[in-house]
Design an enzyme around this catalytic site. Sequence first.
Site, mmCIF file in Angstrom:
data_model
loop_
_atom_site.group_PDB
_atom_site.id
_atom_site.type_symbol
_atom_site.label_atom_id
_atom_site.label_comp_id
_atom_site.label_asym_id
_atom_site.label_seq_id
_atom_site.Cartn_x
_atom_site.Cartn_y
_atom_site.Cartn_z
ATOM 1 N N GLY A 133 70.215 27.421 2.309
ATOM 2 C CA GLY A 133 71.554 27.675 2.008
ATOM 3 C C GLY A 133 72.732 27.913 2.967
ATOM 4 C CB SER A 134 72.166 28.365 6.754
ATOM 5 O OG SER A 134 71.427 27.052 6.806
ATOM 6 N N GLY A 135 73.526 25.609 4.954
ATOM 7 C CA GLY A 135 74.480 24.339 5.336
ATOM 8 C C GLY A 135 73.546 23.260 6.104
ATOM 9 C CE LYS A 136 67.842 24.638 7.001
ATOM 10 N NZ LYS A 136 68.226 25.704 6.306
ATOM 11 N N GLY A 186 68.300 27.615 10.435
ATOM 12 C CA GLY A 186 69.032 28.380 9.798
ATOM 13 C C GLY A 186 68.431 28.462 8.491
ATOM 14 C CB SER A 206 62.068 25.769 12.297
ATOM 15 O OG SER A 206 63.438 25.517 12.454
#
Length: 197
Positions: free
Chosen positions: A35-38, A32, A106
């Site tokens: 900043g998506s929260g991965k 993701g 990725s």
Amino acid sequence: MNNIHTVFDKIKSRQFKERILNQHAKVIWFTGMSGSGKTTLASLLEEKLFDAGFFCQILDGDNVRSGINNNLGFSEEDRVENIRRIAEVARLFLNCGIIVICSFISPTKHMRQMAKEIIGEDDFLEIFVNTPLEICEKRDPKGLYKKARAGEIKDFTGITSPFEAPENPFLSVENAEPEIEKTVERIFKSVVPLLRQ
């Protein structure tokens, strides 16, 4: 390559190690945008898995780039090599019977396909953290989007470089809601049946 002689056939098998750890090893691959929260989801998932008796290892983007991949930049070639090395390290952990939680942007299908081929399709659980760009940019925990918008960072995913969303991930979650615990619980319930002996 003629002077390389592997000893994979002489060491204890993955199955032997999985029996000792009482688990089936898998690679849980979070993808993701920045900043998506991965990383948050990966850390919370690790905590839940340990509480349930599983043995895990997290491989996270910044951690890996500060060590084994500290000689790589962010060109397309270096980003591919970054993912290749990560996948190879993940496979080594996998062969030790360890559940590996990977957290990497990725951004391209090619990169993720390469990782899947190195790790093995049956052991690669791709989780797409499908957080909208505007939310990622609003969070901007490292200030990277602001720098990218100002032209200080080139080839930044989501701004000047594309993110190719997975078409058929193992699981897709939206990390836009405040109740992140529900998202982690959903991921946990999806992966646990594949990890039990």
